[in-house]
Design a protein around this motif. Structure first.
Motif, PDB file in Angstrom:
ATOM      1  N   ALA A   1     -21.986 -18.816 -15.359  1.00  0.00           N
ATOM      2  CA  ALA A   1     -21.341 -17.275 -15.217  1.00  0.00           C
ATOM      3  C   ALA A   1     -21.820 -16.244 -15.931  1.00  0.00           C
ATOM      4  O   ALA A   1     -21.372 -15.170 -15.775  1.00  0.00           O
ATOM      5  CB  ALA A   1     -19.704 -17.535 -15.348  1.00  0.00           C
TER       6      ALA A   1
ATOM      7  N   LEU B   1     -12.936 -21.311 -16.250  1.00  0.00           N
ATOM      8  CA  LEU B   1     -14.004 -20.581 -16.792  1.00  0.00           C
ATOM      9  C   LEU B   1     -14.121 -20.940 -18.321  1.00  0.00           C
ATOM     10  O   LEU B   1     -13.220 -20.779 -19.003  1.00  0.00           O
ATOM     11  CB  LEU B   1     -13.907 -19.081 -16.494  1.00  0.00           C
ATOM     12  CG  LEU B   1     -14.974 -18.272 -17.481  1.00  0.00           C
ATOM     13  CD1 LEU B   1     -16.399 -18.379 -16.567  1.00  0.00           C
ATOM     14  CD2 LEU B   1     -14.552 -16.849 -17.465  1.00  0.00           C
TER      15      LEU B   1
ATOM     16  N   VAL C   1     -21.168 -16.704  -8.532  1.00  0.00           N
ATOM     17  CA  VAL C   1     -20.035 -16.675  -9.367  1.00  0.00           C
ATOM     18  C   VAL C   1     -18.659 -16.441  -8.869  1.00  0.00           C
ATOM     19  O   VAL C   1     -17.601 -16.845  -9.111  1.00  0.00           O
ATOM     20  CB  VAL C   1     -20.360 -15.832 -10.614  1.00  0.00           C
ATOM     21  CG1 VAL C   1     -19.404 -15.713 -11.674  1.00  0.00           C
ATOM     22  CG2 VAL C   1     -21.644 -16.358 -11.442  1.00  0.00           C
TER      23      VAL C   1
ATOM     24  N   LYS D   1     -15.027 -18.328  -8.536  1.00  0.00           N
ATOM     25  CA  LYS D   1     -13.686 -17.630  -9.143  1.00  0.00           C
ATOM     26  C   LYS D   1     -12.571 -17.977  -8.315  1.00  0.00           C
ATOM     27  O   LYS D   1     -11.496 -18.084  -8.633  1.00  0.00           O
ATOM     28  CB  LYS D   1     -14.066 -16.366  -9.789  1.00  0.00           C
ATOM     29  CG  LYS D   1     -14.770 -16.366 -10.918  1.00  0.00           C
ATOM     30  CD  LYS D   1     -14.949 -14.525 -11.289  1.00  0.00           C
ATOM     31  CE  LYS D   1     -15.912 -14.472 -12.516  1.00  0.00           C
ATOM     32  NZ  LYS D   1     -16.001 -13.071 -12.863  1.00  0.00           N
TER      33      LYS D   1
ATOM     34  N   PRO E   1     -26.610 -15.910 -13.899  1.00  0.00           N
ATOM     35  CA  PRO E   1     -25.507 -16.065 -13.353  1.00  0.00           C
ATOM     36  C   PRO E   1     -25.649 -16.710 -11.852  1.00  0.00           C
ATOM     37  O   PRO E   1     -26.470 -16.404 -11.099  1.00  0.00           O
ATOM     38  CB  PRO E   1     -24.737 -14.686 -13.144  1.00  0.00           C
ATOM     39  CG  PRO E   1     -24.974 -14.039 -14.311  1.00  0.00           C
ATOM     40  CD  PRO E   1     -26.360 -14.398 -14.446  1.00  0.00           C
TER      41      PRO E   1
END
Length: 345
Positions: free
Chosen positions: A129, A146, A51, A55, A112
């Motif tokens: 996530a 997201l 995750v 990002k 996740p």
């Protein structure tokens, strides 16, 4: 392959074998430095790391066929790139990615880093996530972002393991998994790695990340998850599947029993599951076995009820005098012992 990808992959390989990290050469971005630090500390790839890696690409424009932040990314390009950053090889397209790793029975069990696949056939993929959210490259005109999981995934796949990684114990490293010179002379005993394992190629495949106890047992993680959920031994569920269908999710018996766990259509309807869906079938069978154990108080009778029905066990006050059922109970128990002997219990 970028310099950062090569460095990350080499760092992971070194960390797995307890080798010191090479001295930093300067330059590079903060993510690459942090990734090197994590791997140098000997921490295995985790879902949280996946995750965090994803990002990094938030805000990258969606571009069909793209898999780089400079060019843009589509959904499967994002997934492939994120896992590549962590040294894990995945196929390029969503439908193939949705067959990697091990199946997760539902969103309630997702963690996740798991892959969420959508569509039948699969045409979209994202990275879970946590908390009902996912990181995805949605569509043209949008960016990697997201977002909430907006519909039920058609498949959920776990790529990174949930237990400590030990590639030497599992024998999971394939030929070509390590580059020449990655290990110093004498670092490993003769025969510890398969032939050719130190020749070329820095990638570690997704298959190499499966925990040792799962190796060689089809649908192992489904059995473990259902066992934990219903208080059963995963070996019991795996043994039932082995005896019932030979681990064949498409099996149909002459009597009409279906799927991995050989549920009769009426039984499957009563359990609210699709007998031909492995995750649903294992969950339904686990519920039934758990109820049988509560009702009859012994494994033998619970297995007999699974095979012949609870009514028959009650009517005869024990294992019914049916040849199939009389043979079924010891077969399943023998399969359980074999699985336990291989470390799957």
């Amino acid at each position: 392959m970028t310099v950062y990808e090569a460095q990350a992959r080499m760092m992971e390989i070194r960390s797995r074998f307890g080798l010191p990290a090479p001295a930093p050469t300067g330059g590079g971005d903060a993510f690459a430095a942090a990734l090197q630090s994590t791997m140098a500390a000997g921490r295995p790839v985790t879902g949280t790391a996946v995750v965090d890696a994803a990002k990094r690409y938030l805000g990258t424009p969606y571009v069909f066929g793209g898999n780089t932040p400079e060019r843009g990314m589509d959904c499967s390009g994002l997934v492939q790139r994120v896992y590549a950053d962590l040294g894990v090889r995945l196929p390029r397209v969503a439908k193939d990615q949705a067959r990697e790793g091990t199946a997760v029975p539902g969103l309630a069990h997702a963690r996740p880093g798991d892959l969420l696949a959508f569509g039948d056939p699969v045409d979209h993929v994202a990275i879970y996530a946590g908390d009902g959210r996912m990181i995805a490259a949605p569509h043209a005109g949008d960016v990697v972002k997201l977002q909430q999981v907006y519909e039920t995934p058609t498949a959920i796949r776990r790529i990174v393991p949930t237990t400590a990684l030990d590639p030497l114990a599992t024998g999971a490293l394939a030929a070509g998994a390590l580059p020449a010179g990655a290990l110093p002379a004498g670092a490993l005993p003769a025969g510890a790695l398969p032939a050719g394992a130190l020749a070329g190629g820095a990638m570690v495949t997704a298959a190499a990340l499966r925990p040792a106890a799962l190796n060689g047992v089809p649908y192992a993680e489904l059995f473990q998850q259902a066992g934990a959920k219903y208080g059963l031994s995963p070996a019991l569920l795996a043994a039932v599947a082995k005896v019932e269908s030979g681990y064949n999710p498409a099996a149909v018996s002459g009597a009409g029993a279906q799927g991995l766990m050989q549920l009769m259509p009426a039984t499957a309807r009563g359990l609210g599951v699709n007998a031909l869906d492995p995750a649903q079938a294992v969950d339904g069978a686990a519920r039934m076995l758990s109820a049988n154990l509560d009702r009859f108080g012994s494994l033998d009778l619970a297995l007999a009820a699974y095979n012949a029905g609870g009514g028959a066990v009650s009517r005869y006050g024990g294992i019914p005098p049916f040849a199939q059922t009389q043979a079924y109970v010891p077969k399943v128990k023998a399969a359980m012992e074999q699985l336990a002997g291989r470390g799957f219990a």
